[in-house]
Design a protein around this motif. Structure first.
Motif, PDB file in Angstrom:
ATOM      1  N   PHE A  16       0.839  -1.188   0.000  1.00 61.69           N
ATOM      2  CA  PHE A  16       0.000   0.000   0.000  1.00 61.69           C
ATOM      3  C   PHE A  16       0.877   1.241   0.000  1.00 61.69           C
ATOM      4  N   SER A  17       0.446   2.257  -0.725  1.00 57.67           N
ATOM      5  CA  SER A  17       1.125   3.545  -0.627  1.00 57.67           C
ATOM      6  C   SER A  17       0.555   4.274   0.564  1.00 57.67           C
ATOM      7  N   ALA A  18       1.410   5.064   1.253  1.00 50.98           N
ATOM      8  CA  ALA A  18       0.934   5.682   2.479  1.00 50.98           C
ATOM      9  C   ALA A  18       1.776   6.860   2.891  1.00 50.98           C
ATOM     10  N   CYS A  19       1.176   7.818   3.544  1.00 53.14           N
ATOM     11  CA  CYS A  19       1.812   8.820   4.388  1.00 53.14           C
ATOM     12  C   CYS A  19       0.832   9.908   4.757  1.00 53.14           C
ATOM     13  N   SER A  20       0.997  11.155   4.340  1.00 54.05           N
ATOM     14  CA  SER A  20       0.044  12.185   4.734  1.00 54.05           C
ATOM     15  C   SER A  20      -1.103  12.228   3.742  1.00 54.05           C
ATOM     16  N   ASP A  21      -2.151  13.009   4.081  1.00 51.60           N
ATOM     17  CA  ASP A  21      -3.290  13.104   3.175  1.00 51.60           C
ATOM     18  C   ASP A  21      -2.841  13.500   1.772  1.00 51.60           C
ATOM     19  N   GLU A  22      -1.811  14.341   1.691  1.00 57.04           N
ATOM     20  CA  GLU A  22      -1.369  14.838   0.390  1.00 57.04           C
ATOM     21  C   GLU A  22      -0.703  13.747  -0.446  1.00 57.04           C
ATOM     22  N   PHE A  23       0.133  12.915   0.167  1.00 52.54           N
ATOM     23  CA  PHE A  23       0.786  11.907  -0.659  1.00 52.54           C
ATOM     24  C   PHE A  23       0.344  10.493  -0.307  1.00 52.54           C
ATOM     25  N   LEU A  24      -0.869  10.411   0.271  1.00 55.72           N
ATOM     26  CA  LEU A  24      -1.495   9.109   0.469  1.00 55.72           C
ATOM     27  C   LEU A  24      -2.342   8.696  -0.719  1.00 55.72           C
ATOM     28  N   THR A  25      -2.467   9.569  -1.692  1.00 56.66           N
ATOM     29  CA  THR A  25      -3.398   9.312  -2.789  1.00 56.66           C
ATOM     30  C   THR A  25      -2.763   8.556  -3.940  1.00 56.66           C
ATOM     31  N   ASN A  26      -1.503   8.143  -3.798  1.00 58.99           N
ATOM     32  CA  ASN A  26      -0.854   7.363  -4.848  1.00 58.99           C
ATOM     33  C   ASN A  26      -1.480   5.982  -4.936  1.00 58.99           C
ATOM     34  N   SER A  27      -1.501   5.438  -6.144  1.00 59.02           N
ATOM     35  CA  SER A  27      -2.107   4.124  -6.345  1.00 59.02           C
ATOM     36  C   SER A  27      -1.298   3.048  -5.642  1.00 59.02           C
ATOM     37  N   PRO A  28      -1.972   2.066  -5.026  1.00 59.52           N
ATOM     38  CA  PRO A  28      -1.236   0.960  -4.426  1.00 59.52           C
ATOM     39  C   PRO A  28      -0.512   0.147  -5.494  1.00 59.52           C
ATOM     40  N   ILE A  29       0.536  -0.523  -5.067  1.00 61.11           N
ATOM     41  CA  ILE A  29       1.229  -1.434  -5.966  1.00 61.11           C
ATOM     42  C   ILE A  29       0.444  -2.739  -5.978  1.00 61.11           C
ATOM     43  N   MET A  30      -0.168  -3.067  -7.094  1.00 64.17           N
ATOM     44  CA  MET A  30      -0.944  -4.300  -7.191  1.00 64.17           C
ATOM     45  C   MET A  30      -0.597  -5.003  -8.504  1.00 64.17           C
ATOM     46  N   GLY A  31      -0.649  -6.290  -8.479  1.00 66.72           N
ATOM     47  CA  GLY A  31      -0.473  -7.043  -9.708  1.00 66.72           C
ATOM     48  C   GLY A  31       0.942  -7.010 -10.247  1.00 66.72           C
ATOM     49  N   SER A  32       1.910  -6.643  -9.419  1.00 67.11           N
ATOM     50  CA  SER A  32       3.303  -6.615  -9.868  1.00 67.11           C
ATOM     51  C   SER A  32       4.116  -7.559  -9.010  1.00 67.11           C
ATOM     52  N   THR A  33       5.014  -8.280  -9.609  1.00 65.65           N
ATOM     53  CA  THR A  33       5.904  -9.139  -8.845  1.00 65.65           C
ATOM     54  C   THR A  33       7.081  -8.325  -8.370  1.00 65.65           C
ATOM     55  N   GLU A  34       7.718  -8.773  -7.290  1.00 68.33           N
ATOM     56  CA  GLU A  34       8.895  -8.080  -6.786  1.00 68.33           C
ATOM     57  C   GLU A  34       9.993  -8.036  -7.843  1.00 68.33           C
ATOM     58  N   GLU A  35      10.158  -9.137  -8.584  1.00 73.26           N
ATOM     59  CA  GLU A  35      11.268  -9.214  -9.534  1.00 73.26           C
ATOM     60  C   GLU A  35      11.088  -8.238 -10.689  1.00 73.26           C
ATOM     61  N   GLY A  36       9.863  -7.964 -11.067  1.00 75.55           N
ATOM     62  CA  GLY A  36       9.630  -7.080 -12.203  1.00 75.55           C
ATOM     63  C   GLY A  36       9.413  -5.640 -11.842  1.00 75.55           C
ATOM     64  N   TYR A  37       9.544  -5.341 -10.565  1.00 78.77           N
ATOM     65  CA  TYR A  37       9.282  -3.971 -10.127  1.00 78.77           C
ATOM     66  C   TYR A  37      10.600  -3.196 -10.002  1.00 78.77           C
ATOM     67  N   TYR A  38      10.562  -1.978  -9.492  1.00 79.92           N
ATOM     68  CA  TYR A  38      11.745  -1.147  -9.249  1.00 79.92           C
ATOM     69  C   TYR A  38      12.485  -0.832 -10.553  1.00 79.92           C
ATOM     70  N   GLN A  39      11.720  -0.376 -11.552  1.00 77.80           N
ATOM     71  CA  GLN A  39      12.320  -0.069 -12.852  1.00 77.80           C
ATOM     72  C   GLN A  39      12.180   1.400 -13.236  1.00 77.80           C
ATOM     73  N   SER A  40      11.609   2.229 -12.355  1.00 79.95           N
ATOM     74  CA  SER A  40      11.415   3.644 -12.677  1.00 79.95           C
ATOM     75  C   SER A  40      11.325   4.445 -11.382  1.00 79.95           C
ATOM     76  N   ASP A  41      11.448   5.766 -11.510  1.00 79.35           N
ATOM     77  CA  ASP A  41      11.311   6.636 -10.337  1.00 79.35           C
ATOM     78  C   ASP A  41       9.927   6.482  -9.712  1.00 79.35           C
ATOM     79  N   GLU A  42       8.918   6.361 -10.546  1.00 80.68           N
ATOM     80  CA  GLU A  42       7.563   6.227 -10.026  1.00 80.68           C
ATOM     81  C   GLU A  42       7.409   4.946  -9.217  1.00 80.68           C
ATOM     82  N   GLN A  43       7.943   3.859  -9.729  1.00 79.68           N
ATOM     83  CA  GLN A  43       7.851   2.607  -8.996  1.00 79.68           C
ATOM     84  C   GLN A  43       8.655   2.668  -7.695  1.00 79.68           C
ATOM     85  N   MET A  44       9.796   3.318  -7.732  1.00 78.99           N
ATOM     86  CA  MET A  44      10.595   3.450  -6.516  1.00 78.99           C
ATOM     87  C   MET A  44       9.850   4.292  -5.475  1.00 78.99           C
ATOM     88  N   PHE A  45       9.169   5.322  -5.932  1.00 78.56           N
ATOM     89  CA  PHE A  45       8.399   6.154  -5.002  1.00 78.56           C
ATOM     90  C   PHE A  45       7.259   5.356  -4.378  1.00 78.56           C
TER      91      PHE A  45
END
Length: 527
Positions: A16-45
Motif C-alpha cells: 500500500f502507498s501511504a503517508c500524509s493526506d497529500e501523498f497518500l493518494t498514490n495508487s497501491p502497488i498491485m499485480g506486480s511481482t517483486e522481480e519485475g518492479y523497481y524499474q522507474s522513479d515512479e515505482q521506486m516512489f
C-alpha cells in the motif's frame, strides 16, 4: 533455494502507498511481482510509500503510543472489565507470557517495515530520486530496528529480503544493532532534503534523521554504562536540528489541537488520513481509546474506554503546570461539565469502565474527534484522525539538556538554559514570570528536585505525557525496576525491562531466537 525472512512471509501480497493526506493518494502497488518492479522513479516512489505504510500498522493497542503509556505508571488498560484486551492487561501488570497479540503485533510491524525497506534499498535501479527514496527507506529501517531494540532488546539485524533455508535467525548484540542503526542514518542523512514541499509534508528530512540518530545515541549511552562519549556524539546532531526551521510554540495545547498535524514542532510523525476509504490509513487505536459511553458531545466521539491515565500522573504535575496537564489529561469537567455549561447535553456513563483501572481520567492528546471536526471517509473505526507525534521539537531541548548533564564536557548552565527555555514556552506560554526556572524549582522543592537531573526527569514525564515515551524512558535509564516494581512488587522481574518475542516467532525460528535477551539490565544514572 532461498526463503524470505520468516516473520514476513506474506507482508508483500499487496504494497500500500501511504503517508500524509497529500501523498497518500498514490495508487497501491498491485499485480506486480517483486522481480519485475523497481524499474522507474515512479515505482521506486510507490515502494517508498509502502515502507511508510508499515509504520502506520496497528492492531488495537499494539502501537508505540498506547503501549508506551499503559506499560508504564502513566496509564492502565481500562476497558469494560479485567478481560477487555486481556493481552494488554497482562503486559500492563507484568503477568504476560510469550503468547500475546500485542507483543506479536509490535514485532511483526517492525519486520514488515524492514522487509519493505530492504526491497527498496537493495533494488538495482538508480537515479537521483531513487537515491533520495533509498535514503528515506534507510531512516525508516533504522527506526524499526531502534524500536525493536528498545522493546525486545538486542534483535536480529535484517538487511536482506531472502535467506538460505538453513539460516538461523538469532539476536545480535546490542552494540551491533546500534552500529547498524548508526550506519544507516549516517549514510542517509547527507542525501535527505532539509524540507519537502507542502504536498509532501510528513516525509523524512535531514533533521528527522539527525533526531532519530541522537535519540539512538541516548539509549546506546545509557545501556553502555552511561557512556559519556556516546552522549557527546548526540550533541552536534541535536544542535543541527535546532538550526532547522522548527520553533517552540508558546501555546502548548495547540500542538495537539484538531487539524494540528505537522505543526511547527513536528519532526517525526506517523501520517494518518481520514480520507482513505477502503485503504484504512487512519488511526485505528484512537477509536479503542475514546471515552467509554460518552454521549452527545459536540466534538468528541465515544470509544471503548481503553488506555486510561492514572491519578498519579495527574498529581505529578506541579500546580503551575496546568496547561501541559490539561492537554494530556481530560477530566469529567472537561468532557461533561464545561460543554453542558455552554448549552449542550453531554452524558458520560463512567460506571461502564473497568473499576480496577478507571480513575476518572481520559487521555487528551489523541482525542476521538467526531465528524464535526474531521470528515471520515469509509471505515469509521479504521480511519480515525490524529498523527502520532514520535519526535517533537520540544523533546530536542530535553535531549540536548540531558547530554550536557551526562556527557563528558558537563555544562550544567547550558542544560538549565535549555530546560528553562522549554518551560517558558510550554508552561508559561511565553511569559517567564508564569513558571519557575530550574534553580527556582530546586529551591522551592529541594526534596523533589535535589539536582537538575531530577528536574529533567520531571520535564520528560510532563512534556511527553500521553505520547508513548514514558515506558521507554524508564527502561533506558534503569528506573523501571524502581518505579514499576513498586507498583507490581509480586510480578516485576528484571526480564520485564523487555517484552517477550512471541512463541510463534521463536518457534518459527526453530528455537534460534530466544524469548528474552541474555544481557545485564541498565543501572540508573548517577548525577
Amino acid at each position: 533455494m532461498k526463503k524470505k525472512i520468516i516473520y514476513l512471509c506474506s507482508c508483500l501480497a499487496i504494497l500500500f502507498s501511504a503517508c500524509s493526506d497529500e501523498f497518500l493518494t498514490n495508487s497501491p502497488i498491485m499485480g506486480s511481482t517483486e522481480e519485475g518492479y523497481y524499474q522507474s522513479d515512479e515505482q521506486m516512489f510507490n515502494a517508498l510509500m509502502a515502507v511508510y505504510n508499515a509504520i502506520q500498522i496497528d492492531n488495537a493497542l499494539a502501537h508505540y503510543v498506547p503501549f508506551g503509556e499503559i506499560r508504564s505508571d502513566n496509564a492502565k488498560t481500562g476497558g469494560g472489565n479485567a478481560n477487555d484486551q486481556a493481552d494488554m492487561q497482562r503486559l500492563e501488570d507484568f503477568t504476560n507470557t510469550d503468547v500475546n497479540y500485542v507483543s506479536a503485533g509490535l514485532w511483526s510491524r517492525s519486520y514488515t517495515g524492514i522487509y519493505r525497506a530492504n526491497l527498496l534499498i537493495n533494488a538495482e535501479y538508480d537515479s537521483e530520486l531513487a537515491r533520495l527514496y533509498k535514503a528515506e527507506a534507510k531512516v525508516l529501517r533504522a527506526w524499526f530496528h531502534f524500536d525493536l531494540l528498545r522493546t525486545y532488546g538486542p534483535c536480529f539485524i535484517s538487511l536482506e529480503t531472502n535467506y538460505p533455508d538453513n539460516f538461523e535467525f538469532i539476536r545480535d548484540t546490542r552494540e551491533n544493532v546500534n552500529k547498524q542503526i548508526e550506519k544507516d542514518l549516517l549514510e542517509a542523512i547527507p542525501l535527505l532534503v532539509t524540507k519537502h514541499p507542502d504536498e509532501m509534508v510528513g516525509r523524512l528530512t535531514q533533521a528527522s534523521g539527525q533526531a532519530i540518530l541522537a535519540k539512538t545515541y541516548m539509549y546506546w549511552a545509557d545501556w553502555d554504562n552511561d557512556n559519556k562519549s556516546i552522549f557527546d556524539k548526540a550533541i552536534p546532531l541535536l544542535q543541527e536540528v535546532m538550526k532547522a526551521h522548527y520553533t517552540l510554540s508558546n501555546d502548548y495545547a495547540s500542538l495537539f489541537a484538531p487539524q494540528a498535524e505537522n505543526n511547527n514542532e513536528s519532526i517525526f510523525e506517523i501520517q494518518r488520513s481520514t480520507q482513505s476509504g477502503n485503504y484504512q490509513l487512519g488511526n485505528h487505536w484512537v477509536m479503542f481509546c475514546g471515552p467509554r459511553n460518552l454521549g452527545d458531545h459536540p466534538d468528541v466521539l465515544a470509544g471503548w474506554g481503553l488506555w486510561v491515565p492514572q491519578m498519579n500522573l495527574y498529581d505529578y504535575f506541579l500546580e503551575e503546570d496546568a496547561v501541559r496537564r490539561s492537554t494530556a489529561l481530560l477530566t469529567y469537567d472537561d468532557l461533561v461539565t464545561k460543554p453542558n455549561e455552554e448549552g449542550h447535553d453531554v452524558s458520560w456513563e463512567t460506571g461502564a469502565y473497568n473499576p480496577e483501572d478507571f480513575e476518572g481520567l481520559e487521555q487528551g492528546k489523541y482525542v476521538n474527534w467526531n465528524q464535526s471536526v474531521y470528515t471520515v471517509v469509509g471505515n469509521l473505526i479504521r480511519n480515525r484522525p490524529g498523527n502520532e507525534r514520535l519526535i517533537r521539537y520540544g523533546e530536542i531541548y530535553l535531549l540536548l539538556a540531558e547530554c550536557h548533564l551526562r556527557g563528558s564536557t558537563r555544562d550544567e548552565a547550558e542544560a538549565k538554559r535549555l530546560i528553562d527555555d522549554l518551560r517558558v514556552a510550554h508552561v508559561g506560554g511565553g511569559d517567564a514570570s508564569k513558571c519557575m526556572s530550574v534553580d527556582e524549582l530546586m529551591t522551592a522543592y529541594p526534596d523533589r528536585f535535589p539536582n537538575p537531573l531530577e528536574v529533567l526527569w520531571y520535564e520528560r514525564r510532563c512534556e511527553l505525557a500521553g505520547e508513548g515515551d514514558r515506558w521507554y524512558d524508564l527502561v533506558r535509564t534503569g528506573r523501571a525496576a524502581q518505579v514499576m516494581g513498586a507498583l507490581y512488587p509480586d510480578a516485576w522481574d528484571d526480564k520485564d525491562y523487555y517484552i517477550p518475542i512471541s512463541q510463534v516467532e521463536t518457534g518459527a525460528s526453530g528455537g534460534s531466537l530466544t524469548t528474552y535477551p541474555d544481557e545485564p539490565v541498565p543501572t540508573p544514572p548517577v548525577y
